[in-house]
Design a protein around this motif. Structure first.
Motif, PDB file in Angstrom:
ATOM      1  N   MET A 118       0.829  -1.208   0.000  1.00 40.43           N
ATOM      2  CA  MET A 118       0.000   0.000   0.000  1.00 40.43           C
ATOM      3  C   MET A 118       0.864   1.258   0.000  1.00 40.43           C
ATOM      4  N   LEU A 119       0.400   2.253  -0.762  1.00 40.21           N
ATOM      5  CA  LEU A 119       1.106   3.531  -0.772  1.00 40.21           C
ATOM      6  C   LEU A 119       0.603   4.414   0.371  1.00 40.21           C
ATOM      7  N   SER A 120       1.517   5.104   1.064  1.00 37.35           N
ATOM      8  CA  SER A 120       1.086   6.101   2.050  1.00 37.35           C
ATOM      9  C   SER A 120       0.513   7.288   1.283  1.00 37.35           C
ATOM     10  N   PRO A 121      -0.360   8.090   1.942  1.00 36.63           N
ATOM     11  CA  PRO A 121      -0.901   9.275   1.238  1.00 36.63           C
ATOM     12  C   PRO A 121       0.237  10.203   0.799  1.00 36.63           C
ATOM     13  N   LEU A 122       0.088  10.745  -0.409  1.00 35.20           N
ATOM     14  CA  LEU A 122       1.142  11.604  -0.962  1.00 35.20           C
ATOM     15  C   LEU A 122       0.532  12.932  -1.386  1.00 35.20           C
ATOM     16  N   LYS A 123       1.276  14.018  -1.202  1.00 35.44           N
ATOM     17  CA  LYS A 123       0.825  15.320  -1.693  1.00 35.44           C
ATOM     18  C   LYS A 123       1.398  15.512  -3.096  1.00 35.44           C
ATOM     19  N   LEU A 124       0.591  16.078  -3.996  1.00 30.78           N
ATOM     20  CA  LEU A 124       1.059  16.295  -5.361  1.00 30.78           C
ATOM     21  C   LEU A 124       1.250  17.784  -5.607  1.00 30.78           C
ATOM     22  N   VAL A 125       2.445  18.176  -6.058  1.00 28.86           N
ATOM     23  CA  VAL A 125       2.721  19.564  -6.424  1.00 28.86           C
ATOM     24  C   VAL A 125       2.829  19.605  -7.940  1.00 28.86           C
ATOM     25  N   ARG A 126       2.190  20.611  -8.578  1.00 26.52           N
ATOM     26  CA  ARG A 126       2.190  20.623 -10.047  1.00 26.52           C
ATOM     27  C   ARG A 126       2.769  21.931 -10.576  1.00 26.52           C
ATOM     28  N   PRO A 127       4.092  22.057 -10.586  1.00 31.90           N
ATOM     29  CA  PRO A 127       4.706  23.291 -11.105  1.00 31.90           C
ATOM     30  C   PRO A 127       4.467  23.419 -12.609  1.00 31.90           C
ATOM     31  N   THR A 128       4.503  24.684 -13.086  1.00 31.33           N
ATOM     32  CA  THR A 128       4.352  24.886 -14.533  1.00 31.33           C
ATOM     33  C   THR A 128       5.658  25.403 -15.154  1.00 31.33           C
ATOM     34  N   THR A 129       6.674  25.638 -14.316  1.00 31.49           N
ATOM     35  CA  THR A 129       7.980  26.046 -14.864  1.00 31.49           C
ATOM     36  C   THR A 129       9.076  25.212 -14.200  1.00 31.49           C
ATOM     37  N   VAL A 130      10.214  25.183 -14.874  1.00 31.26           N
ATOM     38  CA  VAL A 130      11.374  24.446 -14.330  1.00 31.26           C
ATOM     39  C   VAL A 130      11.819  25.095 -13.018  1.00 31.26           C
ATOM     40  N   GLN A 131      11.779  26.438 -12.975  1.00 30.13           N
ATOM     41  CA  GLN A 131      12.206  27.153 -11.770  1.00 30.13           C
ATOM     42  C   GLN A 131      11.360  26.720 -10.577  1.00 30.13           C
ATOM     43  N   GLU A 132      10.032  26.670 -10.773  1.00 24.08           N
ATOM     44  CA  GLU A 132       9.145  26.265  -9.657  1.00 24.08           C
ATOM     45  C   GLU A 132       9.454  24.839  -9.214  1.00 24.08           C
ATOM     46  N   LYS A 189      12.068  14.902   1.369  1.00 23.05           N
ATOM     47  CA  LYS A 189      10.634  14.573   1.464  1.00 23.05           C
ATOM     48  C   LYS A 189       9.989  14.489   0.077  1.00 23.05           C
ATOM     49  N   ALA A 190      10.651  15.110  -0.945  1.00 29.41           N
ATOM     50  CA  ALA A 190      10.008  15.218  -2.263  1.00 29.41           C
ATOM     51  C   ALA A 190      10.770  14.437  -3.330  1.00 29.41           C
ATOM     52  N   LYS A 191      10.006  13.950  -4.317  1.00 29.48           N
ATOM     53  CA  LYS A 191      10.625  13.284  -5.475  1.00 29.48           C
ATOM     54  C   LYS A 191       9.993  13.849  -6.743  1.00 29.48           C
ATOM     55  N   LEU A 192      10.844  14.024  -7.773  1.00 32.20           N
ATOM     56  CA  LEU A 192      10.309  14.380  -9.089  1.00 32.20           C
ATOM     57  C   LEU A 192       9.530  13.196  -9.620  1.00 32.20           C
ATOM     58  N   ASN A 234       7.072  -0.521  -2.804  1.00 29.36           N
ATOM     59  CA  ASN A 234       7.942  -1.529  -2.178  1.00 29.36           C
ATOM     60  C   ASN A 234       8.829  -0.939  -1.087  1.00 29.36           C
ATOM     61  N   ARG A 235       8.574   0.306  -0.738  1.00 30.79           N
ATOM     62  CA  ARG A 235       9.303   0.999   0.332  1.00 30.79           C
ATOM     63  C   ARG A 235      10.815   1.036   0.099  1.00 30.79           C
ATOM     64  N   LEU A 236      11.199   1.085  -1.175  1.00 32.40           N
ATOM     65  CA  LEU A 236      12.617   1.242  -1.502  1.00 32.40           C
ATOM     66  C   LEU A 236      12.980   2.730  -1.537  1.00 32.40           C
ATOM     67  N   VAL A 237      11.942   3.566  -1.639  1.00 31.64           N
ATOM     68  CA  VAL A 237      12.118   5.020  -1.624  1.00 31.64           C
ATOM     69  C   VAL A 237      11.009   5.578  -0.750  1.00 31.64           C
ATOM     70  N   ASP A 238      11.320   6.659  -0.037  1.00 32.24           N
ATOM     71  CA  ASP A 238      10.334   7.325   0.826  1.00 32.24           C
ATOM     72  C   ASP A 238      10.026   8.707   0.275  1.00 32.24           C
ATOM     73  N   ALA A 239       8.768   9.100   0.248  1.00 35.89           N
ATOM     74  CA  ALA A 239       8.447  10.480  -0.151  1.00 35.89           C
ATOM     75  C   ALA A 239       7.116  10.876   0.451  1.00 35.89           C
ATOM     76  N   GLU A 240       6.968  12.175   0.748  1.00 37.40           N
ATOM     77  CA  GLU A 240       5.677  12.701   1.201  1.00 37.40           C
ATOM     78  C   GLU A 240       5.041  13.534   0.096  1.00 37.40           C
ATOM     79  N   VAL A 241       5.898  14.056  -0.790  1.00 35.91           N
ATOM     80  CA  VAL A 241       5.410  14.951  -1.847  1.00 35.91           C
ATOM     81  C   VAL A 241       5.956  14.497  -3.199  1.00 35.91           C
TER      82      VAL A 241
END
Ligand SMILES: Cc1cc2nc3c(=O)[nH]c(=O)nc-3n(C[C@H](O)[C@H](O)[C@H](O)COP(=O)(O)OP(=O)(O)OC[C@H]3O[C@@H](n4cnc5c(N)ncnc54)[C@H](O)[C@@H]3O)c2cc1C
Length: 285
Positions: free
Chosen positions: A1-15, A26-29, A42-49
């Protein structure tokens, strides 16, 4: 099962880069998620966002002007396999992309995600090496260009620094008269071995050759010493030379015995398939 994740949706590379720097570990692209969601599940990587890159226009563009293809990082394998300009200018890349996994993964996974993850069992990187491809990497402050050979550092390791995003892959056309080929060997969905060649043959003699092998070592690699050895010889002599160079391949690629086969088997198949791919490239014109 996946833990709840927040999604950020930038519209530019800078953001995207600023979000990555602010949130740190805490974040992964996130592009297609084909690899990332498996790792999280599979819990090989951890992320909240997750920082979703697909809303950044720049990463969804494909430009075919000025003798090179410039492919945005978020184009999918399927889009590249089907694209008319890719099929015309880099047919072996289109072929490699059409052989990735299955239609679900090809529709979901992106070229940028594939190169940034740098799993050794990948297809596109091997072909891109014989095109002398390079990548553009960016962060909030600017951009830099890295040749693909240097972008691939090691298994699952690339030249990306913290806060950087892979933006675009530049794929120069092959020089006039040169054609390419790609062959892969697989038991499961991911390739066991991938071999790319580009060559020009004039009056029966190979006068230009580029070779690359992927999957049996930690990263895809150009075989520059072998390329030099087969320039100036006939195709049949080149095939014999390639089949005899197991020690060079062993030293460069460092294959290991695993569930996909013994190191000796992989080296044997690399020698045979290098010859076959070279033949495909020589006869493609
Ligand atoms: C069942 C299966 C079979 C497969 N078979 C093959 C195969 O036969 N051949 C093959 O080549 N591949 C194969 N793959 C791998 C697949 O091609 C990659 O998983 C896919 O291309 C990754 O792209 P993505 O957009 O889904 O990346 P994601 O899963 O979204 O991300 C992968 C990694 O790259 C990072 N990332 C993504 N985009 C960027 C970017 N623009 N800049 C910086 N970092 C980024 C992410 O943070 C993450 O660490 C297979 C995968 C699966 C699940």
């Amino acid at each position: 099962m996946l833990s709840p994740l927040k999604l950020v949706r930038p519209t530019t590379v800078q953001e995207a880069s600023l979000a990555l720097m602010e949130l740190g570990d805490k974040a992964k692209l996130y592009a297609g998620g084909a690899e990332l969601l498996l790792l999280l599940r599979n819990r090989l990587v951890d992320a909240e966002v997750l920082i979703d890159l697909k809303k950044i226009d720049r990463l969804r563009r494909l430009d075919a002007s000025n003798g090179a293809l410039r492919v945005g990082a978020c184009l999918t394998h399927h889009e590249l396999a089907m694209n008319a300009a890719v099929r015309e200018r880099a047919p072996s890349l289109a072929l490699a992309e059409s052989q990735v996994a299955n239609i679900r993964v090809r529709n979901q996974g992106t070229l940028g995600g594939n190169l940034a993850f740098n799993d050794p069992h990948s297809d596109p990187g091997t072909v891109l090496l014989v095109h002398n491809a390079s990548v553009t990497i960016g962060n909030a402050k600017g951009e830099r260009r890295v040749v693909l050979d240097e972008f691939f550092v090691d298994m699952y390791a690339t030249a990306l620094e913290p806060g950087e995003v892979l933006l675009e892959v530049e794929i120069p056309s092959l020089p006039a008269g040169m054609s390419s080929g790609y062959l892969r060997l697989h038991r499961y969905q991911r390739p066991t071995l991938g071999v790319a060649a580009a060559a020009r043959i004039t009056e029966g003699i190979i006068d230009e050759a580029r070779l690359a092998v992927g999957c049996i070592g930690p990263k895809a690699q150009r075989l520059t010493e072998l390329e030099a050895k087969i320039r100036g010889v006939t195709l049949s002599d080149a095939k014999r030379i390639l089949a005899e160079e197991k020690n060079y391949l062993r030293g460069l690629l460092q294959p290991v015995d695993d569930l996909l086969g013994s190191a000796d088997y992989k080296l044997y198949m690399a020698g045979v398939m290098l010859g076959d791919t070279l033949e495909q490239a020589c006869h493609a014109n």
